[in-house]
Design a protein around this motif. Sequence first.
Motif, PDB file in Angstrom:
ATOM      1  N   GLY A  49       7.933   9.246   3.135  1.00 54.52           N
ATOM      2  CA  GLY A  49       7.532   7.838   3.177  1.00 54.52           C
ATOM      3  C   GLY A  49       6.022   7.684   3.173  1.00 54.52           C
ATOM      4  O   GLY A  49       5.475   6.822   2.479  1.00 54.52           O
ATOM      5  N   LEU A  50       5.349   8.517   3.935  1.00 49.21           N
ATOM      6  CA  LEU A  50       3.883   8.472   3.970  1.00 49.21           C
ATOM      7  C   LEU A  50       3.297   8.787   2.599  1.00 49.21           C
ATOM      8  O   LEU A  50       2.458   8.049   2.085  1.00 49.21           O
ATOM      9  CB  LEU A  50       3.360   9.456   5.028  1.00 49.21           C
ATOM     10  CG  LEU A  50       1.847   9.627   5.115  1.00 49.21           C
ATOM     11  CD1 LEU A  50       1.158   8.320   5.449  1.00 49.21           C
ATOM     12  CD2 LEU A  50       1.507  10.695   6.143  1.00 49.21           C
ATOM     13  N   LEU A  51       3.749   9.869   1.991  1.00 52.43           N
ATOM     14  CA  LEU A  51       3.231  10.253   0.673  1.00 52.43           C
ATOM     15  C   LEU A  51       3.515   9.191  -0.392  1.00 52.43           C
ATOM     16  O   LEU A  51       2.703   8.974  -1.290  1.00 52.43           O
ATOM     17  CB  LEU A  51       3.820  11.589   0.225  1.00 52.43           C
ATOM     18  CG  LEU A  51       3.194  12.838   0.799  1.00 52.43           C
ATOM     19  CD1 LEU A  51       3.917  14.075   0.282  1.00 52.43           C
ATOM     20  CD2 LEU A  51       1.711  12.925   0.492  1.00 52.43           C
ATOM     21  N   SER A  52       4.651   8.523  -0.280  1.00 48.68           N
ATOM     22  CA  SER A  52       5.019   7.527  -1.294  1.00 48.68           C
ATOM     23  C   SER A  52       4.045   6.360  -1.329  1.00 48.68           C
ATOM     24  O   SER A  52       3.950   5.658  -2.349  1.00 48.68           O
ATOM     25  CB  SER A  52       6.439   7.015  -1.057  1.00 48.68           C
ATOM     26  OG  SER A  52       6.476   6.112   0.041  1.00 48.68           O
ATOM     27  N   LYS A  53       3.310   6.147  -0.273  1.00 48.76           N
ATOM     28  CA  LYS A  53       2.360   5.029  -0.228  1.00 48.76           C
ATOM     29  C   LYS A  53       1.182   5.236  -1.168  1.00 48.76           C
ATOM     30  O   LYS A  53       0.447   4.307  -1.476  1.00 48.76           O
ATOM     31  CB  LYS A  53       1.869   4.791   1.202  1.00 48.76           C
ATOM     32  CG  LYS A  53       2.961   4.314   2.131  1.00 48.76           C
ATOM     33  CD  LYS A  53       3.605   3.058   1.592  1.00 48.76           C
ATOM     34  CE  LYS A  53       4.842   2.673   2.356  1.00 48.76           C
ATOM     35  NZ  LYS A  53       5.453   1.448   1.845  1.00 48.76           N
TER      36      LYS A  53
ATOM     37  N   ALA B 247       0.450   3.361   7.263  1.00 50.44           N
ATOM     38  CA  ALA B 247       0.380   3.396   5.801  1.00 50.44           C
ATOM     39  C   ALA B 247       1.159   2.237   5.183  1.00 50.44           C
ATOM     40  O   ALA B 247       0.733   1.676   4.162  1.00 50.44           O
ATOM     41  CB  ALA B 247       0.897   4.736   5.276  1.00 50.44           C
ATOM     42  N   ASP B 248       2.283   1.863   5.783  1.00 51.81           N
ATOM     43  CA  ASP B 248       3.045   0.712   5.293  1.00 51.81           C
ATOM     44  C   ASP B 248       2.169  -0.538   5.275  1.00 51.81           C
ATOM     45  O   ASP B 248       2.124  -1.274   4.291  1.00 51.81           O
ATOM     46  CB  ASP B 248       4.266   0.435   6.179  1.00 51.81           C
ATOM     47  CG  ASP B 248       5.388   1.429   6.022  1.00 51.81           C
ATOM     48  OD1 ASP B 248       5.429   2.149   5.011  1.00 51.81           O
ATOM     49  OD2 ASP B 248       6.236   1.493   6.938  1.00 51.81           O
ATOM     50  N   ILE B 249       1.473  -0.771   6.363  1.00 47.07           N
ATOM     51  CA  ILE B 249       0.644  -1.972   6.475  1.00 47.07           C
ATOM     52  C   ILE B 249      -0.560  -1.887   5.547  1.00 47.07           C
ATOM     53  O   ILE B 249      -0.899  -2.860   4.858  1.00 47.07           O
ATOM     54  CB  ILE B 249       0.212  -2.181   7.939  1.00 47.07           C
ATOM     55  CG1 ILE B 249       1.447  -2.522   8.786  1.00 47.07           C
ATOM     56  CG2 ILE B 249      -0.839  -3.280   8.047  1.00 47.07           C
ATOM     57  CD1 ILE B 249       1.234  -2.464  10.273  1.00 47.07           C
ATOM     58  N   VAL B 250      -1.201  -0.732   5.494  1.00 53.20           N
ATOM     59  CA  VAL B 250      -2.361  -0.568   4.614  1.00 53.20           C
ATOM     60  C   VAL B 250      -1.965  -0.811   3.164  1.00 53.20           C
ATOM     61  O   VAL B 250      -2.652  -1.520   2.424  1.00 53.20           O
ATOM     62  CB  VAL B 250      -3.010   0.821   4.808  1.00 53.20           C
ATOM     63  CG1 VAL B 250      -4.020   1.127   3.719  1.00 53.20           C
ATOM     64  CG2 VAL B 250      -3.680   0.907   6.181  1.00 53.20           C
ATOM     65  N   ARG B 251      -0.843  -0.252   2.732  1.00 55.44           N
ATOM     66  CA  ARG B 251      -0.407  -0.447   1.345  1.00 55.44           C
ATOM     67  C   ARG B 251      -0.111  -1.916   1.084  1.00 55.44           C
ATOM     68  O   ARG B 251      -0.466  -2.455   0.026  1.00 55.44           O
ATOM     69  CB  ARG B 251       0.819   0.425   1.044  1.00 55.44           C
ATOM     70  CG  ARG B 251       1.323   0.295  -0.387  1.00 55.44           C
ATOM     71  CD  ARG B 251       0.293   0.789  -1.405  1.00 55.44           C
ATOM     72  NE  ARG B 251       0.650   0.466  -2.768  1.00 55.44           N
ATOM     73  CZ  ARG B 251       1.111   1.344  -3.658  1.00 55.44           C
ATOM     74  NH1 ARG B 251       1.270   2.610  -3.309  1.00 55.44           N
ATOM     75  NH2 ARG B 251       1.401   0.962  -4.871  1.00 55.44           N
ATOM     76  N   GLU B 252       0.526  -2.586   2.028  1.00 52.91           N
ATOM     77  CA  GLU B 252       0.801  -4.011   1.837  1.00 52.91           C
ATOM     78  C   GLU B 252      -0.496  -4.799   1.695  1.00 52.91           C
ATOM     79  O   GLU B 252      -0.595  -5.727   0.885  1.00 52.91           O
ATOM     80  CB  GLU B 252       1.637  -4.554   2.998  1.00 52.91           C
ATOM     81  CG  GLU B 252       2.061  -5.990   2.808  1.00 52.91           C
ATOM     82  CD  GLU B 252       2.971  -6.516   3.901  1.00 52.91           C
ATOM     83  OE1 GLU B 252       3.247  -7.725   3.882  1.00 52.91           O
ATOM     84  OE2 GLU B 252       3.407  -5.729   4.772  1.00 52.91           O
ATOM     85  N   LEU B 253      -1.514  -4.432   2.461  1.00 52.45           N
ATOM     86  CA  LEU B 253      -2.809  -5.106   2.360  1.00 52.45           C
ATOM     87  C   LEU B 253      -3.482  -4.848   1.009  1.00 52.45           C
ATOM     88  O   LEU B 253      -4.187  -5.707   0.490  1.00 52.45           O
ATOM     89  CB  LEU B 253      -3.737  -4.648   3.484  1.00 52.45           C
ATOM     90  CG  LEU B 253      -3.373  -5.105   4.893  1.00 52.45           C
ATOM     91  CD1 LEU B 253      -4.237  -4.393   5.922  1.00 52.45           C
ATOM     92  CD2 LEU B 253      -3.510  -6.622   5.015  1.00 52.45           C
TER      93      LEU B 253
ATOM     94  N   VAL C  59       2.743  -4.145  -1.887  1.00 53.84           N
ATOM     95  CA  VAL C  59       3.931  -3.292  -1.969  1.00 53.84           C
ATOM     96  C   VAL C  59       4.443  -3.012  -0.558  1.00 53.84           C
ATOM     97  O   VAL C  59       3.687  -2.607   0.323  1.00 53.84           O
ATOM     98  CB  VAL C  59       3.620  -1.980  -2.722  1.00 53.84           C
ATOM     99  CG1 VAL C  59       4.767  -0.988  -2.597  1.00 53.84           C
ATOM    100  CG2 VAL C  59       3.329  -2.276  -4.183  1.00 53.84           C
ATOM    101  N   VAL C  60       5.741  -3.249  -0.346  1.00 60.89           N
ATOM    102  CA  VAL C  60       6.359  -3.032   0.960  1.00 60.89           C
ATOM    103  C   VAL C  60       7.602  -2.169   0.815  1.00 60.89           C
ATOM    104  O   VAL C  60       8.158  -2.021  -0.268  1.00 60.89           O
ATOM    105  CB  VAL C  60       6.728  -4.365   1.663  1.00 60.89           C
ATOM    106  CG1 VAL C  60       5.486  -5.190   1.930  1.00 60.89           C
ATOM    107  CG2 VAL C  60       7.739  -5.155   0.846  1.00 60.89           C
TER     108      VAL C  60
ATOM    109  N   ILE D 167      14.338  -4.525   2.618  1.00 58.96           N
ATOM    110  CA  ILE D 167      13.363  -5.574   2.362  1.00 58.96           C
ATOM    111  C   ILE D 167      14.075  -6.730   1.658  1.00 58.96           C
ATOM    112  O   ILE D 167      14.519  -6.603   0.521  1.00 58.96           O
ATOM    113  CB  ILE D 167      12.194  -5.059   1.479  1.00 58.96           C
ATOM    114  CG1 ILE D 167      11.562  -3.808   2.088  1.00 58.96           C
ATOM    115  CG2 ILE D 167      11.175  -6.157   1.250  1.00 58.96           C
ATOM    116  CD1 ILE D 167      10.961  -4.002   3.467  1.00 58.96           C
ATOM    117  N   PRO D 168      14.212  -7.868   2.342  1.00 58.55           N
ATOM    118  CA  PRO D 168      14.927  -8.989   1.723  1.00 58.55           C
ATOM    119  C   PRO D 168      14.125  -9.600   0.572  1.00 58.55           C
ATOM    120  O   PRO D 168      12.900  -9.566   0.564  1.00 58.55           O
ATOM    121  CB  PRO D 168      15.085  -9.986   2.876  1.00 58.55           C
ATOM    122  CG  PRO D 168      13.985  -9.662   3.824  1.00 58.55           C
ATOM    123  CD  PRO D 168      13.728  -8.187   3.682  1.00 58.55           C
TER     124      PRO D 168
END
Length: 194
Positions: A17-21, A148-154, A158-159, A168-169
Amino acid sequence: MDDKDTLLDYLRTQRAGLLSKLDGLDEYDARRPMTPTGTNLLGLVKHVASVELGYLGEVFGRPADRDLPWFADDAEVNADMWATPDETREQVVALHHYSAEHSDATVQALPLDAPGDVPWWGEEHRHVTLHQILVHVCVETARHAGHADIVRELIDGVVGRRPDDPNIPAIDWPAYRERLEAAAREAGTAATRP
């Protein structure tokens, strides 16, 4: 599946999951600091790889054959949390893969009750088991994967763990966010009333 396999499976999922970001990002976006403290995606990958080599390597007398200059006594503070222009994304990702293989080999070679020594935890807490450290590394990796989830969204909105993530709805995100903002304002106003 036994406890060791379960923990290792969770760790592998968090690593992936981390790498996918990093997927689909250019060099700038992979490296750019997105928080006041400089949190960035490539730095998170570098940090997690480095941490694993310490906890699931050195702690159990299985040091890696890689030099990590960012951990040297004279290294810049937080040097493991970002990639210099000379460090390529490919090098950092390769370090992450190497670290994962080295860590997995340690986990597979030792029983969960194998003793380890974490000198940087101080005398009272330094004596550990593989089970304890494996849980610690799972938590550490999950924590940084969340960053990383939050950083990528910023960066680009992408979420989720992958493009088709069923968790993710499919909703109108701007309207949803505005609804939450309105609720927060209303609660904040109500809290300040006498």
